[in-house]
Each structure stands twice: as C-alpha cells, then as structure tokens.
Design an enzyme around this catalytic site. Structure first.
Site, PDB file in Angstrom:
ATOM      1  N   CYS A 224      -5.062  -7.178  -6.543  1.00  0.00           N
ATOM      2  CA  CYS A 224      -5.601  -6.137  -7.408  1.00  0.00           C
ATOM      3  C   CYS A 224      -4.580  -5.772  -8.489  1.00  0.00           C
ATOM      4  O   CYS A 224      -3.389  -6.042  -8.358  1.00  0.00           O
ATOM      5  CB  CYS A 224      -5.945  -4.881  -6.601  1.00  0.00           C
ATOM      6  SG  CYS A 224      -7.463  -5.048  -5.642  1.00  0.00           S
TER       7      CYS A 224
ATOM      8  N   HIS B 164      -7.296  -0.522 -10.324  1.00  0.00           N
ATOM      9  CA  HIS B 164      -7.419   0.795  -9.689  1.00  0.00           C
ATOM     10  C   HIS B 164      -6.138   1.590  -9.778  1.00  0.00           C
ATOM     11  O   HIS B 164      -5.079   1.066 -10.116  1.00  0.00           O
ATOM     12  CB  HIS B 164      -7.878   0.651  -8.233  1.00  0.00           C
ATOM     13  CG  HIS B 164      -6.930  -0.086  -7.332  1.00  0.00           C
ATOM     14  ND1 HIS B 164      -5.835   0.511  -6.760  1.00  0.00           N
ATOM     15  CD2 HIS B 164      -6.946  -1.359  -6.883  1.00  0.00           C
ATOM     16  CE1 HIS B 164      -5.196  -0.379  -6.002  1.00  0.00           C
ATOM     17  NE2 HIS B 164      -5.853  -1.526  -6.063  1.00  0.00           N
TER      18      HIS B 164
END
Length: 151
Positions: A126, A110
């Site tokens: 992440c 992301h």
C-alpha cells in the site's frame, strides 16, 4: 527548516500524463498529483518493503473516510494475532483518516496510525500517507482517477 519528508509541496513536473493523474515514484517515496500546468503536488509516502513493491497502472476504485480494516491474508499470516477487522477510527487501525482503494488488488492509498513510517519502505504494497495529506489528496481526486506506480 524541517526534513523534505515532512510536508507536501508544489514542484515542477512534466511526465506527459493527464492533469489529475496520480504518479507514485517508489524509489523516491513520493506521490505526485499532476496539476497540468507543468507542476504537481508532491507528497511524502511510505511504500512497499523490499519484496512487497509493485509497479503498474491502475485507478482509484473507491474512496472511504475512516475505513474499517481487514488484514489481507498475507498480513494475517505474518501477524496471526491481528483481529479479523479493526474498526474505522480506532488508534490501532492502520488505514488512518481515509483510504482510496486501487483497482485490481488489495492495495490502497491511505493514511496511517504510524506517521514515523512515512518516507520509508514499510508496507505490504500500500501507499501510506500522513493523515493530513491523505485527506488533502482525498478531496482532490475522484473514483476513476488514473494511478501510475513506478519503481
């Protein structure tokens, strides 16, 4: 000339993986999108903090523009004041411009609202990219794209 962490670039790459595959090298803090002609597009990324890193094979199972974010239980436990949901597009939303969720867990590739963290060990697992880079990658990959994360 800026830091090599400031821009994506095309580099030589021969890992024997299919064109279109994403390879994240945690130790390098780099993500590679394999072109299939002996090159890849290399992007700087932030990866998991010590103790939050992982490796393995997965695939992109969702693509979202300006997604809302709900902190996973572990993040909420460490930061109890976080709201249950942060709206997409909010300056406080850590997902940034776009997100591609990864199968089998709570992880995603992301964007970020903290660009200074790119190139570091900063996340809960992440893969965090500059917003302009996550938008570029988003346009180049599909749901089902194979992703390999290596140490």
């Amino acid at each position: 000339m800026g830091s090599p962490l400031q821009a994506r670039e095309v580099v030589a790459f021969s890992e024997g993986v299919s064109p279109g595959t994403v390879v994240v090298r945690t130790a390098e803090r780099r993500l590679y999108l394999v072109n299939g002609d002996g090159t890849a597009i290399r992007y700087p990324v932030a990866v998991g903090k010590p103790g939050k890193q992982w490796s393995g094979a997965t695939r992109i199972d969702g693509k979202y523009v300006a997604p809302a974010w709900s902190p996973p239980a572990e993040v909420k436990r460490d930061n109890p004041r976080l709201p249950d949901v942060i709206a997409g597009g909010s300056p406080s939303n850590p997902m940034g411009a776009a997100a591609m969720t990864l199968a089998g867990g709570q992880y995603a590739i992301h964007g970020t609202n903290r660009p200074s963290s790119v190139g570091t060990y900063a996340s809960y697992g992440c893969i965090r990219m500059y917003n302009q880079d996550v938008v570029d990658l988003f346009d180049r990959v599909d749901v089902g794209t194979q992703v390999y994360v290596t140490r």
